[in-house]
Scaffold this motif. Structure first.
Motif, PDB file in Angstrom:
ATOM      1  N   GLN A   1       7.869   9.301   1.096  1.00 49.66           N
ATOM      2  CA  GLN A   1       8.720   9.015   2.241  1.00 49.66           C
ATOM      3  C   GLN A   1       8.813   7.522   2.537  1.00 49.66           C
ATOM      4  OE1 GLN A   1      10.373  11.573   3.614  1.00 49.66           O
ATOM      5  NE2 GLN A   1       9.313  12.826   2.071  1.00 49.66           N
ATOM      6  N   ARG A   2       7.986   6.734   1.812  1.00 48.41           N
ATOM      7  CA  ARG A   2       7.891   5.306   2.177  1.00 48.41           C
ATOM      8  C   ARG A   2       8.356   4.368   1.082  1.00 48.41           C
ATOM      9  NH1 ARG A   2       2.544   7.384   3.569  1.00 48.41           N
ATOM     10  NH2 ARG A   2       2.469   7.905   5.771  1.00 48.41           N
ATOM     11  N   LEU A   3       8.191   4.785  -0.199  1.00 56.59           N
ATOM     12  CA  LEU A   3       8.546   3.882  -1.295  1.00 56.59           C
ATOM     13  C   LEU A   3      10.061   3.783  -1.474  1.00 56.59           C
ATOM     14  CD1 LEU A   3       5.857   4.769  -3.981  1.00 56.59           C
ATOM     15  CD2 LEU A   3       6.011   2.722  -2.591  1.00 56.59           C
TER      16      LEU A   3
ATOM     17  N   VAL B   1       4.183   0.898  -8.946  1.00 56.50           N
ATOM     18  CA  VAL B   1       3.106   1.890  -9.003  1.00 56.50           C
ATOM     19  C   VAL B   1       2.384   1.779 -10.342  1.00 56.50           C
ATOM     20  CG1 VAL B   1       2.532   4.343  -8.900  1.00 56.50           C
ATOM     21  CG2 VAL B   1       4.379   3.433  -7.471  1.00 56.50           C
ATOM     22  N   LEU B   2       1.094   1.503 -10.287  1.00 60.18           N
ATOM     23  CA  LEU B   2       0.302   1.464 -11.505  1.00 60.18           C
ATOM     24  C   LEU B   2       0.258   2.852 -12.128  1.00 60.18           C
ATOM     25  CD1 LEU B   2      -2.721  -0.693 -10.291  1.00 60.18           C
ATOM     26  CD2 LEU B   2      -0.743  -1.458 -11.596  1.00 60.18           C
ATOM     27  N   PHE B   3       0.209   2.898 -13.456  1.00 58.59           N
ATOM     28  CA  PHE B   3       0.217   4.191 -14.147  1.00 58.59           C
ATOM     29  C   PHE B   3      -0.926   5.081 -13.686  1.00 58.59           C
ATOM     30  CE2 PHE B   3      -1.154   6.915 -17.673  1.00 58.59           C
ATOM     31  CZ  PHE B   3       0.012   7.650 -17.865  1.00 58.59           C
ATOM     32  N   SER B   4      -2.114   4.494 -13.492  1.00 60.22           N
ATOM     33  CA  SER B   4      -3.284   5.285 -13.116  1.00 60.22           C
ATOM     34  C   SER B   4      -3.165   5.876 -11.720  1.00 60.22           C
ATOM     35  CB  SER B   4      -4.555   4.427 -13.200  1.00 60.22           C
ATOM     36  OG  SER B   4      -4.485   3.342 -12.294  1.00 60.22           O
TER      37      SER B   4
ATOM     38  N   GLY C   1     -10.709   8.565  -1.930  1.00 54.20           N
ATOM     39  CA  GLY C   1     -10.183   7.207  -2.026  1.00 54.20           C
ATOM     40  C   GLY C   1      -8.927   7.159  -2.873  1.00 54.20           C
ATOM     41  N   ALA C   2      -8.948   7.881  -3.992  1.00 50.10           N
ATOM     42  CA  ALA C   2      -7.770   7.931  -4.868  1.00 50.10           C
ATOM     43  C   ALA C   2      -6.582   8.554  -4.153  1.00 50.10           C
ATOM     44  CB  ALA C   2      -8.101   8.702  -6.144  1.00 50.10           C
ATOM     45  N   LYS C   3      -6.833   9.617  -3.402  1.00 43.98           N
ATOM     46  CA  LYS C   3      -5.753  10.279  -2.664  1.00 43.98           C
ATOM     47  C   LYS C   3      -5.142   9.369  -1.606  1.00 43.98           C
ATOM     48  CE  LYS C   3      -7.307  15.067  -3.223  1.00 43.98           C
ATOM     49  NZ  LYS C   3      -7.891  16.253  -2.535  1.00 43.98           N
ATOM     50  N   MET C   4      -5.936   8.420  -1.104  1.00 50.41           N
ATOM     51  CA  MET C   4      -5.441   7.476  -0.098  1.00 50.41           C
ATOM     52  C   MET C   4      -4.713   6.293  -0.731  1.00 50.41           C
ATOM     53  SD  MET C   4      -8.876   7.532   2.261  1.00 50.41           S
ATOM     54  CE  MET C   4      -8.314   6.368   3.509  1.00 50.41           C
ATOM     55  N   GLY C   5      -4.626   6.299  -2.057  1.00 53.04           N
ATOM     56  CA  GLY C   5      -3.951   5.200  -2.748  1.00 53.04           C
ATOM     57  C   GLY C   5      -4.826   3.985  -2.936  1.00 53.04           C
ATOM     58  N   LEU C   6      -6.120   4.110  -2.655  1.00 58.05           N
ATOM     59  CA  LEU C   6      -7.041   2.993  -2.843  1.00 58.05           C
ATOM     60  C   LEU C   6      -7.296   2.784  -4.329  1.00 58.05           C
ATOM     61  CD1 LEU C   6      -9.530   3.900   0.041  1.00 58.05           C
ATOM     62  CD2 LEU C   6      -7.674   2.235   0.099  1.00 58.05           C
ATOM     63  N   THR C   7      -7.622   1.558  -4.701  1.00 57.45           N
ATOM     64  CA  THR C   7      -7.692   1.233  -6.124  1.00 57.45           C
ATOM     65  C   THR C   7      -9.047   0.716  -6.580  1.00 57.45           C
ATOM     66  OG1 THR C   7      -6.684  -0.899  -5.530  1.00 57.45           O
ATOM     67  CG2 THR C   7      -5.230   0.792  -6.465  1.00 57.45           C
TER      68      THR C   7
ATOM     69  N   CYS D   1       0.813   2.079   0.238  1.00 50.21           N
ATOM     70  CA  CYS D   1       2.220   2.249  -0.127  1.00 50.21           C
ATOM     71  C   CYS D   1       2.987   0.938  -0.065  1.00 50.21           C
ATOM     72  CB  CYS D   1       2.872   3.297   0.774  1.00 50.21           C
ATOM     73  SG  CYS D   1       2.205   4.962   0.552  1.00 50.21           S
ATOM     74  N   ARG D   2       2.672   0.094   0.912  1.00 44.55           N
ATOM     75  CA  ARG D   2       3.339  -1.219   0.995  1.00 44.55           C
ATOM     76  C   ARG D   2       2.997  -2.067  -0.225  1.00 44.55           C
ATOM     77  NH1 ARG D   2       2.257  -0.977   6.688  1.00 44.55           N
ATOM     78  NH2 ARG D   2       0.266  -2.024   6.327  1.00 44.55           N
ATOM     79  N   LEU D   3       1.728  -2.053  -0.627  1.00 44.93           N
ATOM     80  CA  LEU D   3       1.348  -2.828  -1.813  1.00 44.93           C
ATOM     81  C   LEU D   3       2.012  -2.270  -3.063  1.00 44.93           C
ATOM     82  CD1 LEU D   3      -2.464  -3.531  -1.235  1.00 44.93           C
ATOM     83  CD2 LEU D   3      -0.522  -5.039  -0.791  1.00 44.93           C
ATOM     84  N   ALA D   4       2.130  -0.942  -3.133  1.00 40.66           N
ATOM     85  CA  ALA D   4       2.799  -0.326  -4.276  1.00 40.66           C
ATOM     86  C   ALA D   4       4.267  -0.740  -4.322  1.00 40.66           C
ATOM     87  CB  ALA D   4       2.673   1.193  -4.203  1.00 40.66           C
TER      88      ALA D   4
END
Length: 440
Positions: free
Chosen positions: A438-440, A424-427, A93-99, A416-419
């Motif tokens: 490639q997206r940010l 980008v949150l520190f965590s 989940g973390a690798k997928m950018g989920l929070t 990535c869109r939400l980021a």
């Protein structure tokens, strides 16, 4: 650096080579076991999630959630042979950018029960919940923890009513007596206090003081069909939310609603999926508009609600349903709105995996549009994610996200869109750098 400089640094006594050798050894260990070292010795810093009007905030920054449901984490953490699935799910989940992961912090009188009977707890299962929270902390994932089920799965309100009935003190054998029987209310309050004040045996932190916990959810999908006016459920929510806040002033709280409009919201009744939705004893606006409730929750299951609707019309309804509740958050509640469950069944007659992708994409799109406008749409949670070899936990909504590349890509792109909107949150910095480069 010249030879004389080297002599000055090491005093000319021949220590250079042993030191270089030791440094090389350390470098080899780091390169070989760096991931393990990170897992066990360096946790991401997490701050408590707060609310500012219609938005969540973390460390002074707006926080939008890309989340998921894995209700089974505590259950799988009980036994040693299944415990690695918890880490695998949270790490992925973390690798997928989920929070945020939504999961059960209850199991009443069932197999692997946390609460064996009123006020009696299984320490082994409590340690399993400790483990889930500690693992989430390691991965920088926050947890939305639900405290009881309206449904019979994992005990739920049915088990509470059964306990009171067996002790000869229950007012009624109706499941809805969970909401109005004083003895059962006492059972539940005792349970809540025990969970919130639990000291984690791994981290040493009381649950109520742990920022790994995103928020508490009072009850999963509450319904009180014996009182369609909604008064019984409303009184229960007011009492229990006040009780939670009296113990835990750090964490946010939500009810756990499905999002149906009740009789106190006549202008919104046409948004409901059918007339039946107003007879369940719940009311999205009324139940959420309580000072001790910090954010509203909504679920999205169009294929449960409509059985003969064309897929195109289903997606139109999903947009209408979401936009209506986001508007409520913006104008009526002045609180964040979270779509804490959304899913599309693979048992539909015409089901194709591409339909589920389109459904996910629609939900993500509405959520992203709200975020871009600083609206109250604060996050959404897929129902549900699993890891491999978990067929017994699957339903017709479950997926192993990395087994279907198109689905995996949809989810990570949304992260990535939400980021891009919130920063980008520190965590999540390390994960999102690679994921979104490639997206940010």
């Amino acid at each position: 650096m010249d030879k004389s400089s080297k002599k000055r640094m090491f005093g000319g006594n021949g220590l250079l080579y042993p030191i270089l050798g030791f440094a090389s050894c350390l470098a080899f260990i780091y390169l070989s076991f760096g991931d393990l070292w990170f897992d066990y010795h360096k946790e991401p810093e997490l701050g408590f999630v707060e609310r500012n009007g219609t938005q969540f905030m973390v460390d002074g920054r707006v926080f939008y959630v890309n989340g998921w449901n894995s209700y089974w984490l505590m259950d799988q953490a009980v036994e040693e042979n299944s415990r690695p699935r918890v880490r695998e799910m949270l790490k992925t989940g973390a690798k997928m950018g989920l929070t945020v992961c939504r999961t059960w912090a209850f199991n009443d009188g069932d197999y692997h029960a946390l609460q064996l009977s009123p006020g009696r707890f299984d320490e082994q299962v409590f340690k399993a919940l400790d483990h889930v929270i500690a693992e989430a902390r390691q991965e920088g994932i926050r947890l939305l923890l639900s405290l009881v089920n309206n449904l019979q799965a994992y005990g739920g309100k049915t088990q509470y009513v059964k306990w009171a009935w067996e002790e000869g003190i229950g007012l009624s054998s109706s499941n809805d007596s969970f909401f109005f029987d004083p003895s059962i209310r006492h059972y539940f309050k005792n349970y809540v206090k025990t969970v919130l004040t639990r000291k984690n045996t791994i981290t040493g932190i009381e649950y109520r003081n742990d920022p790994t916990i995103f928020a508490w959810e009072l009850i999963n999908e509450p319904r009180c069909m014996s009182d369609a006016s909604g008064n019984t459920l409303q009184e229960w929510i007011e009492e229990m939310s006040t009780f939670v806040k009296s113990i835990d002033k750090n964490h946010l709280l939500t009810v756990g609603l499905e999002g149906f409009y009740g009789p106190e919201s006549p202008k919104r009744l046409t948004i409901n999926p059918g007339e039946w939705a107003a007879t369940l004893g719940s009311d999205f606006i009324r139940n959420s508009n309580i000072s001790t409730v910090d954010f509203a929750s909504v679920h999205i299951y169009p294929d449960q609600w409509f059985h003969d609707q064309e897929f195109k019309e289903t997606l139109k309804y999903v947009i209408k349903w979401m936009v209506s509740h986001i508007e409520d958050g913006d104008k009526e509640l002045m609180k964040p709105v979270m779509f804490t469950e959304f899913g599309y069944s693979n048992l539909n007659d015409d089901f194709e995996p591409s339909q589920r992708d389109r459904f996910y994409k629609t939900v993500f799109k509405v959520m992203y549009r709200s975020a871009r406008k600083n609206g109250s749409g604060a996050g959404c949670f897929v129902w549900q994610f699993l890891v491999g070899e978990m067929e017994e936990y699957n339903d017709d909504y479950g997926i192993v996200p990395w087994e279907r590349p198109s689905t995996y890509q949809l989810i990570t792109e949304h992260s990535c869109r939400l980021a891009r909107v919130q920063g980008v949150l520190f965590s999540k910095n390390a994960h999102l750098k690679d994921l979104c480069s490639q997206r940010l």
